[in-house]
Structure formats: structure tokens, C-alpha cells
Design a protein around this motif. Sequence first.
Motif, PDB file in Angstrom:
ATOM      1  N   GLU A 272       0.393  -1.278  -0.126  1.00 13.79           N
ATOM      2  CA  GLU A 272      -0.068   0.120  -0.118  1.00 13.79           C
ATOM      3  C   GLU A 272       1.117   1.400  -0.095  1.00 13.79           C
ATOM      4  O   GLU A 272       0.714   2.712  -0.844  1.00 13.79           O
ATOM      5  CB  GLU A 272      -0.650  -0.035   1.476  1.00 13.79           C
ATOM      6  N   LEU A 273       2.088   1.144   0.661  1.00 12.05           N
ATOM      7  CA  LEU A 273       2.689   2.150   1.099  1.00 12.05           C
ATOM      8  C   LEU A 273       3.170   2.464  -0.627  1.00 12.05           C
ATOM      9  O   LEU A 273       3.187   4.013  -1.163  1.00 12.05           O
ATOM     10  CB  LEU A 273       4.446   2.371   1.808  1.00 12.05           C
ATOM     11  N   PHE A 274       4.912   1.662  -0.960  1.00  8.25           N
ATOM     12  CA  PHE A 274       4.527   2.078  -2.462  1.00  8.25           C
ATOM     13  C   PHE A 274       3.521   2.456  -3.664  1.00  8.25           C
ATOM     14  O   PHE A 274       3.566   3.216  -4.493  1.00  8.25           O
ATOM     15  CB  PHE A 274       5.600   0.977  -3.439  1.00  8.25           C
ATOM     16  N   GLU A 275       1.396   1.532  -3.175  1.00  8.37           N
ATOM     17  CA  GLU A 275       1.324   2.016  -4.597  1.00  8.37           C
ATOM     18  C   GLU A 275       0.491   3.201  -4.930  1.00  8.37           C
ATOM     19  O   GLU A 275       0.009   4.198  -4.724  1.00  8.37           O
ATOM     20  CB  GLU A 275       0.037   0.789  -4.684  1.00  8.37           C
ATOM     21  N   ASN A 276       0.152   4.063  -3.146  1.00  8.92           N
ATOM     22  CA  ASN A 276      -0.431   5.168  -2.748  1.00  8.92           C
ATOM     23  C   ASN A 276      -0.011   5.351  -1.143  1.00  8.92           C
ATOM     24  O   ASN A 276      -0.822   5.462  -0.340  1.00  8.92           O
ATOM     25  CB  ASN A 276      -1.888   4.334  -2.473  1.00  8.92           C
TER      26      ASN A 276
ATOM     27  N   LEU B 191      -6.336   4.769   9.146  1.00  9.76           N
ATOM     28  CA  LEU B 191      -6.748   5.300   7.346  1.00  9.76           C
ATOM     29  C   LEU B 191      -7.619   4.114   7.342  1.00  9.76           C
ATOM     30  O   LEU B 191      -7.430   3.129   6.032  1.00  9.76           O
ATOM     31  CB  LEU B 191      -6.072   5.755   6.332  1.00  9.76           C
ATOM     32  N   GLY B 192      -7.479   3.364   8.365  1.00  9.19           N
ATOM     33  CA  GLY B 192      -7.973   1.281   8.214  1.00  9.19           C
ATOM     34  C   GLY B 192      -7.131   0.870   7.444  1.00  9.19           C
ATOM     35  O   GLY B 192      -5.704   1.245   7.713  1.00  9.19           O
ATOM     36  N   ASP B 193      -6.921  -0.908   8.372  1.00  7.50           N
ATOM     37  CA  ASP B 193      -6.282  -1.670   7.765  1.00  7.50           C
ATOM     38  C   ASP B 193      -4.462  -1.651   8.464  1.00  7.50           C
ATOM     39  O   ASP B 193      -3.606  -1.193   7.767  1.00  7.50           O
ATOM     40  CB  ASP B 193      -5.995  -2.024   6.137  1.00  7.50           C
ATOM     41  N   ASN B 194      -4.518  -1.109   9.353  1.00  5.80           N
ATOM     42  CA  ASN B 194      -2.756  -0.801  10.302  1.00  5.80           C
ATOM     43  C   ASN B 194      -2.440   0.233   9.297  1.00  5.80           C
ATOM     44  O   ASN B 194      -1.354   0.071   9.938  1.00  5.80           O
ATOM     45  CB  ASN B 194      -2.548  -1.890  10.711  1.00  5.80           C
ATOM     46  N   ARG B 195      -2.931   1.363   8.628  1.00  5.23           N
ATOM     47  CA  ARG B 195      -2.101   1.997   7.962  1.00  5.23           C
ATOM     48  C   ARG B 195      -3.072   3.515   8.656  1.00  5.23           C
ATOM     49  O   ARG B 195      -3.586   4.136   9.109  1.00  5.23           O
ATOM     50  CB  ARG B 195      -2.795   2.218   6.796  1.00  5.23           C
ATOM     51  N   LEU B 196      -1.758   4.165   9.061  1.00  3.75           N
ATOM     52  CA  LEU B 196      -1.817   5.488  10.037  1.00  3.75           C
ATOM     53  C   LEU B 196      -0.732   6.579   8.724  1.00  3.75           C
ATOM     54  O   LEU B 196       0.854   6.546   8.365  1.00  3.75           O
ATOM     55  CB  LEU B 196      -0.917   5.742  11.431  1.00  3.75           C
TER      56      LEU B 196
ATOM     57  N   PRO C 238      12.111  -1.487  -6.338  1.00  2.96           N
ATOM     58  CA  PRO C 238      11.329   0.010  -5.524  1.00  2.96           C
ATOM     59  C   PRO C 238      10.065  -0.612  -5.608  1.00  2.96           C
ATOM     60  O   PRO C 238       9.030   0.156  -5.956  1.00  2.96           O
ATOM     61  CB  PRO C 238      12.044   0.436  -5.810  1.00  2.96           C
ATOM     62  N   ASP C 239       9.531  -1.651  -6.146  1.00  8.41           N
ATOM     63  CA  ASP C 239       8.607  -2.013  -5.989  1.00  8.41           C
ATOM     64  C   ASP C 239       7.783  -3.201  -5.179  1.00  8.41           C
ATOM     65  O   ASP C 239       8.079  -4.622  -6.399  1.00  8.41           O
ATOM     66  CB  ASP C 239       8.158  -1.745  -7.601  1.00  8.41           C
ATOM     67  N   PRO C 240       7.409  -3.722  -4.944  1.00  6.82           N
ATOM     68  CA  PRO C 240       7.119  -4.756  -4.218  1.00  6.82           C
ATOM     69  C   PRO C 240       6.219  -5.763  -4.887  1.00  6.82           C
ATOM     70  O   PRO C 240       5.638  -7.051  -4.432  1.00  6.82           O
ATOM     71  CB  PRO C 240       6.190  -4.380  -2.274  1.00  6.82           C
TER      72      PRO C 240
END
Length: 679
Positions: A245-249, A313-318, A617-619
Amino acid sequence: MVNHETPLLQVEKMTTVFQTRKGTVEAVNDISFSITKGETVAIVGESGSGKSVSALSILRLLENTGKVSSGKVLFNNLNLAELKDEEIRKIRGKDIAMVFQDPMSCLDPVYTIGNQIIETIKIHEDLPTKEYVERAIELLRLVGLPDPENRIHVYPHQLSGGQRQRVMIAIALACRPALIIADEPTTALDVTVQAQIMELLKDLQSKFDTSILLVTHDLGVVAEMADRVVVVYAGQVVEQSSVRELFENPQHPYTEALMRSIPRIETDRDQRLQTIKGNVPSLDEIPSGCRFHPRCQFATDKCRIEEPPFYNLGDNRLSKCWLVDPDAEIEISSPGTIKEKTDEDVYDNLDERLGEKELLLDVEELKKHFPITKGILSRTVGHVRAVDGVSFHIHQGETLGLVGESGCGKSTVGRLITGLIDSTKGQVSFAGNDLINSNRKSMKNLRKRMQFVFQDPFSSLNPRMTVLDIIGEPLEVHGLAKGLDKQEKIGELLETVGLSKNDMQKFPHQFSGGQLQRIGIARALATEPDLLICDEAVSALDVSVQAQILNLLKDLQRKMGLSYLFISHDLNVVKYISDRIAVMYMGEIVEVTDSETLFKEPLHPYSKALISAVPVPDPTVDPDRIILKGEVPSPSNPPSGCKFHTRCPMAMEVCKQKKPLMQELSSGHIVSCHLYGEG
């Protein structure tokens, strides 16, 4: 599989302070994150953001002036911050182990590696003497060190960088810890060795279900290793997310800016890298409001005044940013979105720049063999073939990248060209002048047209001299300017590299790493050179500062017609800045072509292995790695035939017997390999 139920390590609102002459400063402020069993969590950010301090705070390995002033560090529900010194020592090495960045500074040079592994085991376990040795051999075998029964008796200096890092990992695994803290474990390694170490850590993690806290600024390593990412800036966590999620958005402008700063293999070399203005603030000059607002392109008045809360922001995203507030009207653009090219942003096409350019540097069969002496009479018993028949050329306004593993002879080539060391054999022609046979006066006149930009600006600039004296020294040596003319010239040079005239009375310690590198470039430009030899000039810099320096080098090339010999082991950087690339292995060039062709259609097996080892740099990408077996042979006793055959996955019988010749297979694409005929 990662267990997301019960945290193994829970860091809650941890604050770390240091006592300084200016009073108490906070290096880490209210940091919170967790790690579960078998999970890899990466802490990323620029130098000075608090990554390493956070890791050291967990194990209470801070300097005497530092301490955890508040918060909790819960390991299996035991608060490490409240333990006595003798209690935390029982946990270090046994339950939580650490792998440091520089193994040479952590391994004791007077003890064998076997003794150092055994010492760690003895601290925590009482075993029969024979079992200590067996455990040490087992650990060395586990981390892939060849011939562990004999290697257990060698000293750190007898091992390569990658082997020393494997020993550090073996020491960390000695008591089968539940958590390994890895502080920049691959930063100082070549891409091939880095790939081996990353594979090793992943294999060990799957075998023992070990958790890893990875501290790094390499987002390529993060994408391949991490399950979750904690982004820190100026001592605070600004974003937490799963790696995908970090790399995508990305949801914080700082995270987004870091990602845009990275030169990638697919990056258009005609496009400027996007940079982050300014620097990480000093610990005693923390801005009000959001700490990132002075550098943020989205900053508002609210950001400057009020510190943002953490938004879930949900799903353990801060994310700690006002922009993710549901009521905010501004959105952060995707890192994949590239700004449209403008006249100022686009660099000239290679063919347009080089079509009618003259040949500037021509190197033919350059060799440097260092003698090996022995005995009281210092008799020569052999030679180290550091450079063994290198040939290449550079046109005016062109950048030639020189890549290869550490010890392949890249830096020695640069020193031979400038006459800093004498060559054993070969020809070097610069602007039509023979450098090898030039007298001292002629060489001095030519040398001012060739200048070095070194890797570490902290060690290459005299700390006792002001910027005025540092940049002014080459002006005086070559009689180019004195007095007021010199000051005016230095002021112009500082402004050329993006600094201020007011900086000339300052000392090196008053500047950041990126600013020091700019001063090094200004010094190199003082003699109005035609050629700059950049020896790992950006490898010690954060990705954000690295992008600034790469943009600066391209701007200077476009304005001043400079040529570069760009020496590096970072293939992403070399691909971005170079027109052509020469690949070196054990003192020889094995392939030369333009940068686009090399990365799309590499011909030599060594080139293919180097490129495959570059962290992506792309998971979402699962790289198809070519992991090279074994170590680089000794240059004092190189293999017969093709020097690469001992590690080549495609080696044939002829490779062991006959040295391949350089041959041009297509326009400008030259390779030395038996796979393409006898040459």
C-alpha cells in the motif's frame, strides 16, 4: 507466514533524548510501532531522521548522553526501558540481536571469527567446549560461508566485505534470537553481495520464523524485504503502512517525495529527478506545526502552526498529515505520476550532443600491477593486477559510467588517468596530449583540466579550512585568481552549485552531507576543467540529496559542456546519468555500450548478473535474480582464460583455457565473451 495476532515487540510513544551543550534535545519523539513473530518491519527516512536511534533505543545501546526518557518498549510484554543494565544484557544477543552496517568496525581484528562467535554463545549458554566449536561451524555453514571448518580460524581482515557481513549475521543468530535488528545491513555492499545477503536473511527468517527490524534508506531493499514500513522524519513517525500500500499510494508528502527522488532503471534519463528542497532540521531547531512543512509542496498555514494528529486510514495504516483529513481539499499525487517535460527539465538527446563532439579522453590497454614484496630485502614475489588492459574513450560533453564490484579496479583507473599513480603500461591521451609521457609542467597544466569529485566529502575536505580556502586553493596553485578576484570567483562557483556567497567563511562541519558534496564539486570546477572524475560521488548520500546532486551534475554538463567519468556500483544511478556504460571485472572491461542497450540487452553473463541483482523499488515485482556463486578471485592469482569463468553460470571449457577478445557485435556494443564466438 506472518502472525499478525500478538506483537513480539511493541514500542509505545517512545521518546529518546540526548544531553548536549545546548541542553536536552529530542532525537526521537513519541515513536510507536510493533512487530509480530516472523514479520519484517522496515524503518525508513533520511539521515538524521531518527532511524538508527530508534533501533539503538530498543536495546539501550545509546551513548552515555542519551536515554529513553518516556514511553514503553515491550518485548514479550517485558518493558525493556525499565530493566537494569545486567538484565538487558541477558536479552541482548540471546533474544534480540543486532546486525550493524559496517562489520569491520564491529568485529575485533585481533580475534578469529570463530572465537567471536563462540564468545557470544558463552555469554548466554553453558556448553561443553567441543559443542561451542560445532555450533560456530554450524552457524558459518548456515550463513553460506564456504569451508567453515577452516574459515573458523581466520581473522576479519582475511574475509571480503560480504563474508564479514555473513559472520555478523552468524553472530546475531548464535543464540537463535526471536528478533534481529538489522541497521543498514547491505548499504556498503555491492549489488551482487547485497542480493546474496537479502536472500540469506529471507531464507533464515523462513527457517526460524525470526522477526526482523530493518533500518535502511534503500527503498529497493524495503520493497523486497519488508512486510510493513514505518516512515520517520525529524524524530517522528509520519506514516505506517503495509509495504504494498505504501508504494502504490503513499499518504504523506514526505513518503511520496522520497519515492520520486529514486532513479529507477526505467527512469527516462532525459528527465530531471524530482527533489526535496532543504534538509532534515537540526534537533535543536525543530519547526513548529508539522515538522515537514518547510520542505512540503502542499504546506498550508495550518501545517505551519498546528502539529497534525495521526489519522487511522484503516488496515493498520496511519498518516501524520493534515492532507489525509477527510475535510482536506488537497490530494497527494501518485508516485507514478511524472511531471510533464519542459524546456528547463529536459536534457539534450545523446545523439544531438555527441554527434559532432571531439574525442576528449582516449585510454588504450592501461595496466597497473602493484608489486608484492616479501622478506627483509623486499623482493618482488608477485603482482596484484589491479588494472589489466583497460581501453575506453570519452567525447566532449559525454558521461561514461564505469561499474563493477568493489576491488575490480574502477577507482584505480581514475587515479591512473589523472596521474595520481603511475601506470605499468598503456596509453592515455587527453585532448590530443599524451599523459603517460608528459613532463611535470605539462602534466600540471593538463591536470587542472581533469578534476576529482570524491565519495566522502567529510574526509576529502580539510575541516580546519574555510570554504574560501578550500575552493581557493586550486585557484592559487594554478595561478588563476588572487585577492578580490579570487573571492569573486569563489562566490560565483558557490552560486553555480546552488550555495550562497555568504557560505565562504564557514567551515565544513557547518554543512550537511549534500552541501559538502556541492562544495567538493565547486572546488573541482574552480580550474574550469573539461573532465570530472566522479568516484562514488553520490553513494554516501540519502536518496533525496542524491537526486539534487545528480540534477546538479546534469545541469553543469548542459551549461559548461563537461565530460564525466562516473564511477559507481549503484546501477540505478549509473543508468540514469550515463550516456554509455563500461562494465569492469577483475581489472578488465568485459562490456561497453550505451546505457539503454546495456539494461535492455546485456550480453556478458557478468553484466546480466549485476543488473538482475539491482533492488527494485516495487513490492509487486518478483525479480529473477542471477545469484553469483563464490567470491571474486584474488587479483594476485587470477584464473586462467576468462577471469569470470569461476563464477559464470554459462562457463564452457574454452572459457577456462583461452582469454576472450573484445569484439563489436553491433554498433557501439562491445563485449569480451566466448559465448559470441572466438572474437
